[in-house]
Design a protein around this motif. Structure first.
Motif, mmCIF file in Angstrom:
data_model
loop_
_atom_site.group_PDB
_atom_site.id
_atom_site.type_symbol
_atom_site.label_atom_id
_atom_site.label_comp_id
_atom_site.label_asym_id
_atom_site.label_seq_id
_atom_site.Cartn_x
_atom_site.Cartn_y
_atom_site.Cartn_z
ATOM 1 N N GLN A 14 -35.929 -127.711 30.883
ATOM 2 C CA GLN A 14 -35.809 -126.250 30.963
ATOM 3 C C GLN A 14 -34.782 -125.738 29.961
ATOM 4 O O GLN A 14 -34.996 -124.745 29.270
ATOM 5 C CB GLN A 14 -35.409 -125.820 32.376
ATOM 6 C CG GLN A 14 -36.516 -125.965 33.385
ATOM 7 C CD GLN A 14 -36.052 -125.667 34.804
ATOM 8 O OE1 GLN A 14 -34.885 -125.399 35.045
ATOM 9 N NE2 GLN A 14 -36.985 -125.717 35.743
ATOM 10 N N LYS A 15 -33.665 -126.444 29.876
ATOM 11 C CA LYS A 15 -32.611 -126.017 28.954
ATOM 12 C C LYS A 15 -33.044 -126.190 27.497
ATOM 13 O O LYS A 15 -32.758 -125.349 26.648
ATOM 14 C CB LYS A 15 -31.320 -126.792 29.236
ATOM 15 C CG LYS A 15 -30.652 -126.374 30.545
ATOM 16 C CD LYS A 15 -29.403 -127.174 30.796
ATOM 17 C CE LYS A 15 -28.685 -126.701 32.040
ATOM 18 N NZ LYS A 15 -28.186 -125.332 31.935
ATOM 19 N N ILE A 16 -33.748 -127.276 27.206
ATOM 20 C CA ILE A 16 -34.239 -127.494 25.841
ATOM 21 C C ILE A 16 -35.250 -126.410 25.477
ATOM 22 O O ILE A 16 -35.240 -125.875 24.374
ATOM 23 C CB ILE A 16 -34.859 -128.903 25.695
ATOM 24 C CG1 ILE A 16 -33.768 -129.971 25.826
ATOM 25 C CG2 ILE A 16 -35.565 -129.051 24.347
ATOM 26 C CD1 ILE A 16 -34.299 -131.383 26.000
ATOM 27 N N ALA A 17 -36.126 -126.065 26.423
ATOM 28 C CA ALA A 17 -37.118 -125.011 26.180
ATOM 29 C C ALA A 17 -36.435 -123.687 25.852
ATOM 30 O O ALA A 17 -36.952 -122.886 25.081
ATOM 31 C CB ALA A 17 -38.023 -124.859 27.404
ATOM 32 N N VAL A 56 -40.810 -138.361 17.704
ATOM 33 C CA VAL A 56 -40.988 -138.027 19.120
ATOM 34 C C VAL A 56 -39.895 -137.061 19.566
ATOM 35 O O VAL A 56 -40.168 -136.069 20.254
ATOM 36 C CB VAL A 56 -40.997 -139.310 19.987
ATOM 37 C CG1 VAL A 56 -40.897 -138.971 21.468
ATOM 38 C CG2 VAL A 56 -42.257 -140.128 19.714
ATOM 39 N N MET A 57 -38.657 -137.329 19.162
ATOM 40 C CA MET A 57 -37.549 -136.448 19.542
ATOM 41 C C MET A 57 -37.743 -135.046 18.952
ATOM 42 O O MET A 57 -37.526 -134.043 19.627
ATOM 43 C CB MET A 57 -36.207 -137.034 19.070
ATOM 44 C CG MET A 57 -35.809 -138.290 19.801
ATOM 45 S SD MET A 57 -35.556 -137.967 21.554
ATOM 46 C CE MET A 57 -35.870 -139.567 22.235
ATOM 47 N N LEU A 58 -38.166 -134.981 17.709
ATOM 48 C CA LEU A 58 -38.421 -133.695 17.081
ATOM 49 C C LEU A 58 -39.532 -132.946 17.819
ATOM 50 O O LEU A 58 -39.432 -131.752 18.073
ATOM 51 C CB LEU A 58 -38.806 -133.866 15.612
ATOM 52 C CG LEU A 58 -39.201 -132.571 14.897
ATOM 53 C CD1 LEU A 58 -38.022 -131.616 14.810
ATOM 54 C CD2 LEU A 58 -39.741 -132.866 13.523
ATOM 55 N N LYS A 59 -40.578 -133.662 18.186
ATOM 56 C CA LYS A 59 -41.695 -133.041 18.891
ATOM 57 C C LYS A 59 -41.218 -132.420 20.201
ATOM 58 O O LYS A 59 -41.607 -131.301 20.549
ATOM 59 C CB LYS A 59 -42.788 -134.086 19.139
ATOM 60 C CG LYS A 59 -43.996 -133.548 19.865
ATOM 61 C CD LYS A 59 -44.749 -132.544 19.027
ATOM 62 C CE LYS A 59 -46.024 -132.109 19.739
ATOM 63 N NZ LYS A 59 -46.681 -131.018 19.034
ATOM 64 N N ILE A 60 -40.343 -133.131 20.920
ATOM 65 C CA ILE A 60 -39.805 -132.591 22.176
ATOM 66 C C ILE A 60 -39.043 -131.296 21.892
ATOM 67 O O ILE A 60 -39.238 -130.291 22.578
ATOM 68 C CB ILE A 60 -38.886 -133.615 22.878
ATOM 69 C CG1 ILE A 60 -39.711 -134.808 23.394
ATOM 70 C CG2 ILE A 60 -38.095 -132.983 24.015
ATOM 71 C CD1 ILE A 60 -40.697 -134.478 24.499
ATOM 72 N N TRP A 61 -38.207 -131.304 20.856
ATOM 73 C CA TRP A 61 -37.432 -130.101 20.521
ATOM 74 C C TRP A 61 -38.358 -128.940 20.166
ATOM 75 O O TRP A 61 -38.110 -127.795 20.506
ATOM 76 C CB TRP A 61 -36.485 -130.409 19.370
ATOM 77 C CG TRP A 61 -35.746 -129.208 18.860
ATOM 78 C CD1 TRP A 61 -35.941 -128.569 17.683
ATOM 79 C CD2 TRP A 61 -34.698 -128.489 19.521
ATOM 80 N NE1 TRP A 61 -35.077 -127.506 17.560
ATOM 81 C CE2 TRP A 61 -34.298 -127.431 18.679
ATOM 82 C CE3 TRP A 61 -34.046 -128.634 20.748
ATOM 83 C CZ2 TRP A 61 -33.294 -126.533 19.019
ATOM 84 C CZ3 TRP A 61 -33.049 -127.740 21.084
ATOM 85 C CH2 TRP A 61 -32.678 -126.702 20.226
ATOM 86 N N LEU A 63 -41.465 -128.375 21.161
ATOM 87 C CA LEU A 63 -42.460 -127.974 22.156
ATOM 88 C C LEU A 63 -42.149 -126.633 22.810
ATOM 89 O O LEU A 63 -43.053 -125.951 23.276
ATOM 90 C CB LEU A 63 -42.603 -129.055 23.237
ATOM 91 C CG LEU A 63 -43.467 -130.246 22.859
ATOM 92 C CD1 LEU A 63 -43.414 -131.313 23.943
ATOM 93 C CD2 LEU A 63 -44.904 -129.837 22.600
ATOM 94 N N GLY A 64 -40.890 -126.247 22.883
ATOM 95 C CA GLY A 64 -40.535 -124.950 23.459
ATOM 96 C C GLY A 64 -41.006 -124.813 24.890
ATOM 97 O O GLY A 64 -40.772 -125.678 25.734
ATOM 98 N N ASP A 65 -41.713 -123.724 25.196
ATOM 99 C CA ASP A 65 -42.150 -123.431 26.570
ATOM 100 C C ASP A 65 -43.124 -124.451 27.134
ATOM 101 O O ASP A 65 -43.295 -124.536 28.350
ATOM 102 C CB ASP A 65 -42.790 -122.034 26.637
ATOM 103 C CG ASP A 65 -41.759 -120.931 26.415
ATOM 104 O OD1 ASP A 65 -40.548 -121.205 26.575
ATOM 105 O OD2 ASP A 65 -42.163 -119.806 26.089
ATOM 106 N N GLU A 66 -43.770 -125.233 26.277
ATOM 107 C CA GLU A 66 -44.689 -126.268 26.761
ATOM 108 C C GLU A 66 -43.951 -127.334 27.576
ATOM 109 O O GLU A 66 -44.562 -128.062 28.354
ATOM 110 C CB GLU A 66 -45.417 -126.930 25.590
ATOM 111 C CG GLU A 66 -46.350 -125.984 24.854
ATOM 112 C CD GLU A 66 -46.966 -126.627 23.621
ATOM 113 O OE1 GLU A 66 -47.400 -127.792 23.715
ATOM 114 O OE2 GLU A 66 -47.000 -125.972 22.575
#
Length: 196
Positions: A14-17, A56-61, A63-66
Motif C-alpha cells: 500500500q505504501k509503495i503504491a 523484478v524490483m523495478l516492476k514492483i515499484w 506497478l502503482g495501484d496494481e
C-alpha cells in the motif's frame, strides 16, 4: 521498550503504491535476496540473476495501484521471477544460436561505457518526465523528491496545505512512473538505482 514490528506485506505494498520510497527500500531489502536466489537457481549465472532481480524490483515499484490486487506477495514474486527467467533463457538460446561469423570481428566494449550511456539516457528521460508535470506539481516534486523536504516544509514554503502537497506528490509520482514505464528497460532500472 516497545519495538515497532515491520510492516506486513500488505502495508508495504500500500505504501509503495502511494509512492513511499522508504517502504520500497524496506521491501527491497526484505525480498532482493529471495528473488536473486530464485533467479540464480534457474539461470545459474550471478550477473543474469542480479539483472533479473533488479527488473523484478523495478516492476514492483512501477506497478502503482496494481499493487493493491496482490494477495500473496511471495507467490507473486516467484511467478514473476520464474516467467522472466524463462524469457531470459529463451533469449540466451537465441543469441547463442546466431551465426558466429557475423560476430567474429565484434569486440566487447567496456560495461562502464555502456552503463554511462544508459545512465545519461535515463537521466534525460527522468528530467523530461519532470518537465512534463504542471508547474505546481513540478515545484512540489522538486522540493520533496529532489531537495528532500518534508511535506510540511514544502507546504509552508509554497503557502499551501499539507494535503495539497500530498495530493500533488501522488499525482506527480504516478505521472513520472508512467513515463518511465512507457520507456522501460535497463535505463529505467538504472534511474531507479541511481536517482530515486
Amino acid at each position: 521498550m516497545v519495538i515497532k514490528p515491520f510492516y506486513s506485506d500488505a502495508e508495504l505494498l500500500q505504501k509503495i503504491a502511494a509512492g513511499d520510497e522508504h517502504a520500497f527500500s524496506l521491501f527491497y531489502y526484505k525480498y532482493n535476496k529471495t528473488v536473486f536466489l530464485f533467479a540464480y537457481r534457474i539461470l545459474d549465472d550471478e550477473s543474469h540473476a542480479e539483472e533479473l532481480m533488479q527488473e523484478v524490483m523495478l516492476k514492483i515499484w512501477m506497478l502503482g495501484d496494481e499493487l493493491y490486487n496482490i494477495n500473496n506477495l511471495e507467490s507473486y514474486l516467484r511467478v514473476m521471477c520464474r516467467n522472466r527467467c524463462y524469457n531470459k533463457l529463451r533469449q540466451l538460446r537465441r543469441e547463442a544460436g546466431k551465426n558466429k561469423k557475423a560476430t567474429a570481428g565484434w569486440k566487447d566494449e567496456s560495461n562502464e561505457t555502456e552503463e554511462t550511456i544508459l545512465l545519461n539516457e535515463a537521466k534525460g528521460l527522468y528530467e523530461k518526465a519532470i518537465a512534463k508535470l504542471p508547474a505546481q506539481q513540478r515545484e512540489v516534486y522538486n522540493l520533496c523528491q529532489i531537495q528532500g523536504l518534508k511535506y510540511e516544509e514544502a507546504a509552508k514554503q509554497l503557502n499551501i496545505s499539507v494535503l495539497t502537497v500530498q495530493s500533488y506528490m501522488k499525482i506527480a509520482l504516478r505521472s513520472v512512473r508512467n513515463t518511465m514505464r512507457n520507456h522501460g528497460g535497463i535505463a529505467a532500472i538504472l534511474i531507479t538505482l541511481k536517482l530515486f
